[in-house]
Write an enzyme that holds these catalytic residues in place. Structure first.
Site, PDB file in Angstrom:
ATOM      1  N   LYS A  73       2.238  -3.509   7.277  1.00 28.13           N
ATOM      2  CA  LYS A  73       2.468  -3.669   5.838  1.00 28.13           C
ATOM      3  C   LYS A  73       3.925  -3.311   5.496  1.00 28.13           C
ATOM      4  O   LYS A  73       4.569  -3.987   4.704  1.00 28.13           O
ATOM      5  CB  LYS A  73       1.510  -2.788   5.025  1.00 28.13           C
ATOM      6  CG  LYS A  73       0.065  -3.225   5.016  1.00 28.13           C
ATOM      7  CD  LYS A  73      -0.186  -4.584   4.390  1.00 28.13           C
ATOM      8  CE  LYS A  73      -0.014  -4.613   2.885  1.00 28.13           C
ATOM      9  NZ  LYS A  73      -0.417  -5.931   2.316  1.00 28.13           N
TER      10      LYS A  73
ATOM     11  N   TYR B 169      -1.684  -0.659  11.027  1.00 28.56           N
ATOM     12  CA  TYR B 169      -1.871  -1.320   9.722  1.00 28.56           C
ATOM     13  C   TYR B 169      -0.669  -1.048   8.808  1.00 28.56           C
ATOM     14  O   TYR B 169      -0.059  -1.978   8.273  1.00 28.56           O
ATOM     15  CB  TYR B 169      -3.165  -0.826   9.049  1.00 28.56           C
ATOM     16  CG  TYR B 169      -3.215  -1.109   7.554  1.00 28.56           C
ATOM     17  CD1 TYR B 169      -3.313  -2.421   7.070  1.00 28.56           C
ATOM     18  CD2 TYR B 169      -3.144  -0.071   6.610  1.00 28.56           C
ATOM     19  CE1 TYR B 169      -3.347  -2.686   5.705  1.00 28.56           C
ATOM     20  CE2 TYR B 169      -3.179  -0.328   5.244  1.00 28.56           C
ATOM     21  CZ  TYR B 169      -3.280  -1.629   4.802  1.00 28.56           C
ATOM     22  OH  TYR B 169      -3.304  -1.891   3.447  1.00 28.56           O
TER      23      TYR B 169
ATOM     24  N   THR C 251       0.819  -1.208   0.000  1.00 24.90           N
ATOM     25  CA  THR C 251       0.000   0.000   0.000  1.00 24.90           C
ATOM     26  C   THR C 251       0.857   1.264   0.000  1.00 24.90           C
ATOM     27  O   THR C 251       2.005   1.243   0.466  1.00 24.90           O
ATOM     28  CB  THR C 251      -0.906  -0.018   1.261  1.00 24.90           C
ATOM     29  OG1 THR C 251      -1.526   1.247   1.403  1.00 24.90           O
ATOM     30  CG2 THR C 251      -0.105  -0.287   2.528  1.00 24.90           C
ATOM     31  N   ASP C 252       0.259   2.367  -0.425  1.00 28.89           N
ATOM     32  CA  ASP C 252       0.977   3.649  -0.366  1.00 28.89           C
ATOM     33  C   ASP C 252       1.130   4.149   1.075  1.00 28.89           C
ATOM     34  O   ASP C 252       1.941   5.039   1.352  1.00 28.89           O
ATOM     35  CB  ASP C 252       0.266   4.716  -1.222  1.00 28.89           C
ATOM     36  CG  ASP C 252      -1.182   4.979  -0.831  1.00 28.89           C
ATOM     37  OD1 ASP C 252      -1.685   4.344   0.117  1.00 28.89           O
ATOM     38  OD2 ASP C 252      -1.820   5.840  -1.486  1.00 28.89           O
ATOM     39  N   GLU C 253       0.358   3.556   2.003  1.00 22.74           N
ATOM     40  CA  GLU C 253       0.390   4.058   3.387  1.00 22.74           C
ATOM     41  C   GLU C 253       1.735   3.834   4.072  1.00 22.74           C
ATOM     42  O   GLU C 253       2.030   4.464   5.074  1.00 22.74           O
ATOM     43  CB  GLU C 253      -0.728   3.410   4.215  1.00 22.74           C
ATOM     44  CG  GLU C 253      -2.097   3.698   3.632  1.00 22.74           C
ATOM     45  CD  GLU C 253      -3.248   3.486   4.600  1.00 22.74           C
ATOM     46  OE1 GLU C 253      -2.998   3.337   5.805  1.00 22.74           O
ATOM     47  OE2 GLU C 253      -4.391   3.483   4.127  1.00 22.74           O
TER      48      GLU C 253
HETATM   49  P1  NAD Z   1      -9.769  -7.217   2.176  1.00 19.12           P
HETATM   50  O1  NAD Z   1      -9.764  -6.956   3.631  1.00 19.12           O
HETATM   51  O2  NAD Z   1     -10.994  -6.914   1.387  1.00 19.12           O
HETATM   52  O3  NAD Z   1      -9.431  -8.760   1.906  1.00 19.12           O
HETATM   53  C1  NAD Z   1      -8.418  -9.437   2.588  1.00 19.12           C
HETATM   54  C2  NAD Z   1      -8.566 -10.935   2.301  1.00 19.12           C
HETATM   55  O4  NAD Z   1      -7.507 -11.611   2.993  1.00 19.12           O
HETATM   56  C3  NAD Z   1      -9.879 -11.523   2.817  1.00 19.12           C
HETATM   57  O5  NAD Z   1     -10.432 -12.373   1.841  1.00 19.12           O
HETATM   58  C4  NAD Z   1      -9.459 -12.315   4.053  1.00 19.12           C
HETATM   59  O6  NAD Z   1     -10.295 -13.437   4.309  1.00 19.12           O
HETATM   60  C5  NAD Z   1      -8.050 -12.742   3.666  1.00 19.12           C
HETATM   61  N1  NAD Z   1      -7.209 -13.018   4.841  1.00 19.12           N
HETATM   62  C6  NAD Z   1      -7.051 -12.232   5.938  1.00 19.12           C
HETATM   63  N2  NAD Z   1      -6.232 -12.830   6.822  1.00 19.12           N
HETATM   64  C7  NAD Z   1      -5.841 -14.007   6.249  1.00 19.12           C
HETATM   65  C8  NAD Z   1      -4.980 -15.063   6.663  1.00 19.12           C
HETATM   66  N3  NAD Z   1      -4.363 -15.046   7.844  1.00 19.12           N
HETATM   67  N4  NAD Z   1      -4.796 -16.105   5.818  1.00 19.12           N
HETATM   68  C9  NAD Z   1      -5.424 -16.154   4.608  1.00 19.12           C
HETATM   69  N5  NAD Z   1      -6.272 -15.199   4.189  1.00 19.12           N
HETATM   70  C10 NAD Z   1      -6.470 -14.134   4.986  1.00 19.12           C
HETATM   71  O7  NAD Z   1      -8.509  -6.449   1.599  1.00 19.12           O
HETATM   72  P2  NAD Z   1      -8.324  -5.623   0.241  1.00 19.12           P
HETATM   73  O8  NAD Z   1      -8.807  -4.247   0.448  1.00 19.12           O
HETATM   74  O9  NAD Z   1      -8.822  -6.436  -0.885  1.00 19.12           O
HETATM   75  O10 NAD Z   1      -6.727  -5.565   0.194  1.00 19.12           O
HETATM   76  C11 NAD Z   1      -5.986  -6.626  -0.382  1.00 19.12           C
HETATM   77  C12 NAD Z   1      -4.511  -6.313  -0.292  1.00 19.12           C
HETATM   78  O11 NAD Z   1      -4.231  -5.113  -0.993  1.00 19.12           O
HETATM   79  C13 NAD Z   1      -4.012  -6.079   1.148  1.00 19.12           C
HETATM   80  O12 NAD Z   1      -2.734  -6.657   1.252  1.00 19.12           O
HETATM   81  C14 NAD Z   1      -3.947  -4.575   1.275  1.00 19.12           C
HETATM   82  O13 NAD Z   1      -2.958  -4.193   2.183  1.00 19.12           O
HETATM   83  C15 NAD Z   1      -3.591  -4.172  -0.145  1.00 19.12           C
HETATM   84  N6  NAD Z   1      -4.051  -2.831  -0.565  1.00 19.12           N
HETATM   85  C16 NAD Z   1      -5.368  -2.468  -0.419  1.00 19.12           C
HETATM   86  C17 NAD Z   1      -5.794  -1.237  -0.888  1.00 19.12           C
HETATM   87  C18 NAD Z   1      -7.239  -0.798  -0.771  1.00 19.12           C
HETATM   88  O14 NAD Z   1      -7.548   0.354  -1.075  1.00 19.12           O
HETATM   89  N7  NAD Z   1      -8.157  -1.660  -0.370  1.00 19.12           N
HETATM   90  C19 NAD Z   1      -4.875  -0.364  -1.490  1.00 19.12           C
HETATM   91  C20 NAD Z   1      -3.544  -0.760  -1.599  1.00 19.12           C
HETATM   92  C21 NAD Z   1      -3.154  -2.006  -1.154  1.00 19.12           C
HETATM   93  O1  DAU Z   2      -4.135   4.001   0.618  1.00 24.98           O
HETATM   94  C1  DAU Z   2      -4.383   2.635   0.491  1.00 24.98           C
HETATM   95  C2  DAU Z   2      -5.203   2.173   1.675  1.00 24.98           C
HETATM   96  O2  DAU Z   2      -6.528   2.677   1.504  1.00 24.98           O
HETATM   97  C3  DAU Z   2      -5.227   0.659   1.834  1.00 24.98           C
HETATM   98  O3  DAU Z   2      -3.932   0.202   2.085  1.00 24.98           O
HETATM   99  C4  DAU Z   2      -6.163   0.243   2.972  1.00 24.98           C
HETATM  100  O4  DAU Z   2      -6.252  -1.164   3.031  1.00 24.98           O
HETATM  101  C5  DAU Z   2      -7.537   0.828   2.694  1.00 24.98           C
HETATM  102  O5  DAU Z   2      -8.417   0.513   3.750  1.00 24.98           O
HETATM  103  C6  DAU Z   2      -7.456   2.345   2.501  1.00 24.98           C
HETATM  104  O6  DAU Z   2      -7.134   3.023   3.736  1.00 24.98           O
HETATM  105  P1  DAU Z   2      -7.873   4.391   4.180  1.00 24.98           P
HETATM  106  O7  DAU Z   2      -7.759   4.511   5.634  1.00 24.98           O
HETATM  107  O8  DAU Z   2      -7.433   5.513   3.330  1.00 24.98           O
HETATM  108  O9  DAU Z   2      -9.385   4.012   3.729  1.00 24.98           O
HETATM  109  P2  DAU Z   2     -10.806   4.218   4.443  1.00 24.98           P
HETATM  110  O10 DAU Z   2     -11.847   3.846   3.437  1.00 24.98           O
HETATM  111  O11 DAU Z   2     -10.866   3.578   5.778  1.00 24.98           O
HETATM  112  O12 DAU Z   2     -10.858   5.800   4.675  1.00 24.98           O
HETATM  113  C7  DAU Z   2     -10.736   6.707   3.593  1.00 24.98           C
HETATM  114  C8  DAU Z   2     -10.739   8.112   4.164  1.00 24.98           C
HETATM  115  O13 DAU Z   2     -12.041   8.388   4.707  1.00 24.98           O
HETATM  116  C9  DAU Z   2      -9.774   8.297   5.314  1.00 24.98           C
HETATM  117  O14 DAU Z   2      -9.239   9.608   5.263  1.00 24.98           O
HETATM  118  C10 DAU Z   2     -10.647   8.148   6.555  1.00 24.98           C
HETATM  119  C11 DAU Z   2     -11.987   8.687   6.098  1.00 24.98           C
HETATM  120  N1  DAU Z   2     -13.173   8.050   6.719  1.00 24.98           N
HETATM  121  C12 DAU Z   2     -13.272   6.700   6.691  1.00 24.98           C
HETATM  122  C13 DAU Z   2     -14.357   6.060   7.258  1.00 24.98           C
HETATM  123  C14 DAU Z   2     -14.468   4.549   7.237  1.00 24.98           C
HETATM  124  C15 DAU Z   2     -14.164   8.829   7.288  1.00 24.98           C
HETATM  125  O15 DAU Z   2     -14.092  10.078   7.293  1.00 24.98           O
HETATM  126  N2  DAU Z   2     -15.249   8.199   7.856  1.00 24.98           N
HETATM  127  C16 DAU Z   2     -15.383   6.837   7.864  1.00 24.98           C
HETATM  128  O16 DAU Z   2     -16.375   6.323   8.419  1.00 24.98           O
END
Ligand code: NAD
Ligand code: DAU
Length: 370
Positions: A182, A178, A135-137
């Protein structure tokens, strides 16, 4: 049936993972795709109904932390590629329960790396690839040096909100449990490349949006709340900036990098699409109301400013120039189109939302795979 190769996609039942599994299963009938997932609250096999009967798809319920089982799955299936998405992914949960994040994201990744190494190293790593999705975080947070955005910017949302961006050489400075977990997993992946010569790839992507995202994350949570006229909890003043990418474009980038990325490299993935939360939320309200046939402005009063997230990162902005210049990747979808498709999908899939929020699907699959 004979397959050219077998690939494990971890976390394939989650949001991004399900899009990656779908793309690979459909595009590469010559590959066997194993979706390896523990099915936590975030994993849902209903996300993959359209591919579950394909001959090149297999689901295996397993925990990436279970080193012995993972070793067995890799060796019995002669796995030569791993695309690793399994993780605990929600920042708010990590603030409440950091141990679970360290266990899955750090120890789980390490267990996967070591299991792959045991099988691949004696074969001289031939044809093998370990691709870690990050992730970019991990880069920390950028300042809002242009709080009103760039007036000349063609991008929606008024961004960019500063002149600096995260590049592949930006120093790691994670703030939340988190992102710390990562970051740690990214370091382990690089350590396996540098120490043992494992063929690895790492990508760091910005915020994804689209169908099948668990409704604890901003976009699906807010669409569902608007539909039901529930309050929209905006953290702080809603000034934080995120850089949004349609999930299918992320999956396309993963496909390209898995096949053509340079071993040992890191690539940033993002769409140069920055939005202040509050502006994005207004677009969500407007789009949802229009699609539901409600008069414009009728749900604006759902916006409720609440206590800020602890350690809330101000701005993320990815520079994905390297990926564009080296591999020719660009997002295919404009944000307006992506958000329209996304709101429509959640409105048309209320059953999916109800199931994942009620926990019924968990009971069902726990019984099925126990
Ligand atoms: P998600 O939470 O929707 O899905 C995670 C999946 O991993 C689920 O299916 C869960 O059952 C599985 N999982 C969790 N723990 C596990 C374990 N111990 N063993 C096997 N499976 C397990 O997540 P997402 O949003 O789809 O993110 C997927 C990946 O991409 C993550 O690594 C996250 O850090 C990365 N990522 C997410 C975002 C975003 O915006 N969502 C952005 C950048 C990177
Ligand atoms: O940048 C990549 C990341 O983006 C991924 O690595 C993470 O897995 C993914 O969850 C996401 O993280 P964020 O914290 O940016 O996403 P989230 O949807 O939780 O929140 C987006 C923005 O909105 C953040 O600034 C927090 C704000 N927010 C979020 C929630 C859930 C609110 O203001 N209210 C809310 O209820």
């Amino acid at each position: 049936m004979e397959f050219e190769r077998t690939i494990i996609i971890t976390g394939g039942a989650g949001f991004i993972g399900s899009h990656v599994v779908r793309l690979f299963v459909n595009k590469y009938p010559e590959y066997k795709i194993i979706n390896l997932d523990k099915l936590t609250y975030a994993g849902n096999l209903a996300n993959l109904k359209d591919v579950e009967d394909k001959p090149n798809y297999q689901f295996v319920k397993a925990d990436i932390c279970d080193y012995e089982s993972i070793k067995e799955i890799i060796s019995t299936n002669n796995v030569t590629g791993i695309i690793h998405l399994a993780a605990e992914s929600h920042v708010d949960r990590s603030i409440v329960d950091p141990f679970t994040f360290a266990r899955t994201n750090v120890m789980g990744t390490l267990s996967l790396l070591q299991a792959a190494r045991e099988f691949w190293e004696p074969k001289g790593w031939a044809g093998c690839r370990f691709y870690h999705i990050s992730t970019d975080e991990v880069y920390g947070a950028l300042e809002l040096t242009k709080p009103e955005g760039d007036p000349d910017a063609k991008e929606c949302g008024g961004g960019p909100f500063g002149d600096d961006f995260f590049t592949e050489s930006t120093k790691y400075q994670p703030h939340s449990p988190y992102s710390a977990a990562k970051a740690s997993s990214d370091h382990f992946v690089r350590a396996y490349h540098d120490t043992y010569g494992m063929p690895t790839l790492v990508t760091n992507c910005s915020n994804n949006y689209g169908p099948f995202q668990f409704p604890e994350k901003l976009i699906p949570l807010f669409i569902n709340n608007i539909r039901h006229r529930r309050p929209l909890p905006v953290y702080g003043k809603g000034e934080n900036v995120r850089d949004w990418l349609y999930v299918v474009d992320h999956a396309r980038a993963i496909d390209l990098i898995f096949h053509e990325g340079k071993i040992g490299e890191t690539y940033n993935i993002g769409g140069f699409n920055e939005w202040k939360n509050i502006d994005l939320i207004k677009v969500l309200i407007k789009t949802t109301d229009r699609l539901l046939g409600r008069p414009e402005g009728s749900d604006d009063d759902l916006i409720t400013f609440v206590t800020d997230r602890k350690g809330h990162d101000m701005r993320y902005a990815i520079d994905s120039t390297k990926l564009k210049e080296e591999l020719g990747w660009e997002p295919s979808l404009q944000f307006e189109e992506g958000i329209e498709k996304t709101v429509k999908w959640y409105l048309e899939n209320q059953d999916w939302l109800d199931n994942v929020t009620s926990g019924d699907y968990m009971k069902y699959y726990e019984q099925m795979y126990k």
